[in-house]
Design an enzyme around this catalytic site. Structure first.
Site, short mmCIF file in Angstrom:
data_model
loop_
_atom_site.label_atom_id
_atom_site.label_comp_id
_atom_site.label_asym_id
_atom_site.label_seq_id
_atom_site.Cartn_x
_atom_site.Cartn_y
_atom_site.Cartn_z
N GLY A 198 0.79 -1.22 0.00
CA GLY A 198 0.00 0.00 0.00
C GLY A 198 0.82 1.27 0.00
N CYS A 201 -26.91 -9.62 -17.41
CA CYS A 201 -26.26 -9.44 -18.70
C CYS A 201 -27.17 -9.96 -19.80
CB CYS A 201 -24.92 -10.16 -18.72
SG CYS A 201 -24.12 -10.13 -20.33
N CYS A 256 -25.03 -13.14 -21.57
CA CYS A 256 -24.75 -14.40 -20.90
C CYS A 256 -25.68 -14.67 -19.72
CB CYS A 256 -23.29 -14.45 -20.44
SG CYS A 256 -22.95 -13.39 -19.01
N CYS A 296 -22.12 -7.63 -19.43
CA CYS A 296 -20.92 -7.78 -18.60
C CYS A 296 -19.85 -6.82 -19.09
CB CYS A 296 -20.35 -9.19 -18.73
SG CYS A 296 -21.29 -10.45 -17.90
N CYS A 314 -17.76 -12.96 -20.03
CA CYS A 314 -19.06 -13.08 -20.66
C CYS A 314 -19.03 -14.17 -21.74
CB CYS A 314 -19.45 -11.73 -21.26
SG CYS A 314 -21.14 -11.64 -21.85
#
Ligand SMILES: Nc1ncnc2c1ncn2[C@@H]1O[C@H](COP(=O)(O)OP(=O)(O)OP(=O)(O)O)[C@@H](O)[C@H]1O
Ligand SMILES: [Mg+2]
Ligand SMILES: [Zn+2]
Lengths: 277, 281
Positions: free
Chosen positions: B34, B244, B247, B269, B275
């Site tokens: 970080g 979606c 899909c 997606c 997808c």
């Protein structure tokens, strides 16, 4: 006030100097400035004690070093020398001016509350009034938004600001309101001492009276110690239990406020008192 | 893509010294999760702000056995993604793929793939503004100190202000998170939907900011928590009732598509290869 107890705050020999000083400074001062080397002694060996529950007034003309003392206490100015002890920091055994940056932040957030003469210095003008208070609470590590909001409400109510305006930014508030938000912010974490630097300067007389009333209310309500700075002896007379008179960076007289008003010793204090009559 | 390696370029375009320096900075970033490590960002035949931080990470890490996938907002086919892939291929000759499972290095802008990444994969994210505190403090000198002293009250205040004003935290991308209880980090402009994928992940995440000259990292199995108040929990985007149109997935990050002719709104997606994979099952 009880001067038999330990002081909440004790400042010992605060000196703030702008310039390097010279061997002749002590004998060549013109007001607070050395004629030989030009060094400004903004604060010159100042010592004060503030006791639990008392209001200590500091009065003095412009440039006498009042803000220098306040800002040194709030770590905005680095003192040249001296020590300051707070009851709430290491039992008053170590000077706060030797604290680490994190400790200093902690002191500012938990032990002291500061109200600046200019609200721009004390407030985030673009953030809501509630956030201004929450900032202090967040700094203590709290992560509960609901608690912050109820505390903000409570404090804004105490300073008589409508809670319906708590999501508004102080930049839209009047000067008197801004000072009241500053006061509520300073009180957020129940500090043991409040530093008030010319809180009423620049406000209309009626607004001034309201803010002074508020300070009196806070004193009785919270029993908090207050260091109150003003160039206006009338303000000091209204609020201070004891008073310190400053001139050219030095303390020239101190004592009970009534006593100073009745029987001023120093010539400068006499002038101040007579101008009040 | 039938591109052969152009031998006139150094392998991975950058000179060996540069790659070494970037790898050293990367190691430091991995060692301090970080924390933003400064590095000497190099010039590339691509404008800064077009993923040069990510590309430098990719180029310094890549070797002959690597398989590269590049996505831009979830799509393998966007012009930017295709061009980056072409460029890397040109100066390394490595294989590229659109299949998330097969990739060893994935460089991405604005998304983390839907498929959980594995321990032998690295996700390189392109970052425009690495500093999460920039929104509350313009000075680099000050934000550095704030990180050093763990003085994060101002960013928490920003969240609180949003709750006071709008009743909720309104940040949707670049949602700040705390890494291993220490540094607050900007996860790059991924939607906050992807933030939970950073937590205790198997893969290594690397973040590269070319213009700002910073590298930072989240090593595998690192705790990454999105900033949230105790009583106002972190919430990712909610696609309830939407799925979606290709899909049928209803647990992925969906892009809204608006058909101006029919006035219809439908969803797809954002991760195009995921997808495709669902459809071929
Ligand atoms: N950066 C600086 N350099 C030189 N002198 C300074 C500096 N800052 C303050 N001073 C001087 O220090 C002295 C004390 O200033 P200070 O602000 O403490 O006065 P004050 O009592 O608060 O006055 P006022 O009533 O006008 O607010 C003044 O003479 C001022 O000019
Ligand atoms: Mg002053
Ligand atoms: Zn001198």
């Amino acid at each position: 006030m009880n001067t038999s107890e330990n002081p909440v705050l004790s400042v010992k020999n605060l000196t703030v100097r702008y310039g390097d000083g010279c061997s002749e400074c002590s004998t060549s001062l013109e007001k607070n400035r050395c004629r030989k080397c030009g060094t400004v002694w903004a604060s010159n060996d100042v010592s004060i004690d503030v006791y639990p529950g008392e209001v200590l007034g500091i009065v003095g003309e412009s440039g006498s070093g009042k803000s220098t003392l306040m800002q040194s206490l709030y770590f905005d100015i680095e003192p040249t020398s001296g020590n300051a002890y707070l009851n709430g920091y290491k039992n008053g055994c170590e000077s706060i001016w030797n604290a680490s940056p994190a400790e200093k932040r902690d002191i500012k957030n938990k032990i002291m509350g500061m109200v600046y003469q200019n609200p721009v210095r004390g407030l985030r003008m673009d953030y809501s009034a509630a956030s201004n208070i929450a900032e202090k609470i967040i700094a203590t590590g709290s992560r509960n938004a609901g608690e912050m909001t109820s505390r903000a409400k409570e404090l804004l109510e105490a300073v008589e600001i409508l809670t319906s305006r708590m999501s508004e930014a102080p930049k839209n508030f009047s000067g008197g309101m801004q000072q009241r938000v500053q006061i509520s912010k300073a009180l957020a974490n129940n500090p043991s001492i409040l530093l008030l630097d010319e809180v009423t300067t620049g406000l209309d007389l009626s607004v001034q009276a309201k803010v002074l009333d508020l300070i009196r209310k806070i004193k009785t309500l919270y029993g908090i110690s207050i260091l109150l700075v003003s160039h206006d002896l009338a303000v000091i007379r209204m609020l201070a239990d004891r008073t310190v008179v400053m001139l050219d960076g030095k303390i020239i007289e101190s004592g009970l406020t009534d006593q100073i008003l009745e029987d001023p010793q120093h010539e400068y204090t006499q002038q101040l008192v007579y101008s009040l009559l | 893509m039938k591109i052969k390696r152009n031998e006139e370029y150094n392998y991975g375009f950058l000179d060996e010294g540069s790659k070494k320096e970037i790898r050293r900075s990367t190691l430091k970033a991995v060692a301090i999760p970080g924390y933003q490590v400064p590095f000497g960002s190099r010039e590339l035949p691509i404008g800064r702000g077009w993923g040069t931080g990510g590309i430098q990470l990719t180029l310094s890490l890549i070797g002959p056995s690597d398989v590269l996938k590049v996505i831009d907002q979830g799509s393998d086919e966007s012009v930017n993604a295709v061009n980056i892939k072409k460029f890397v291929k040109l100066c390394t000759g490595i294989k590229t793929t659109t299949d998330t499972h097969k990739a060893t290095i994935i460089q991405s802008r604005h998304r983390i793939p839907e498929i959980p990444l594995k321990n032998d994969q690295i996700l390189v994210l392109q970052v425009p503004i690495p500093e999460p505190l920039r929104i509350v403090e313009p000075k680099e000198e000050v934000t550095k100190k704030m990180h050093a002293e763990k003085d994060y009250a101002p960013i928490w205040l920003q969240l609180y202000e949003s709750i006071i004003k709008y009743g909720k935290v309104t940040i949707s991308t670049e949602y700040p998170c705390t890494v291993e209880d220490r540094y607050i980090m900007n996860p790059s402009p991924i939607p906050k939907f992807d933030n939970p994928k950073l937590n205790m992940s198997e893969c290594l995440y690397l973040f590269g900011a070319g213009r700002e000259k910073k590298i930072y990292a989240i090593p595998p199995y690192t705790r990454v928590e999105s900033l949230a108040f105790d009583d106002v929990p972190f919430e990712k985007e909610n696609f309830k009732g939407k799925k979606c149109c290709l899909c049928g997935s209803c647990d992925t990050y969906l892009d809204e598509i608006f058909n101006s002719e029919t006035g219809e709104r439908y969803y797809q997606c954002s991760d195009t290869s995921y997808c495709r994979e669902v459809r071929s099952r």
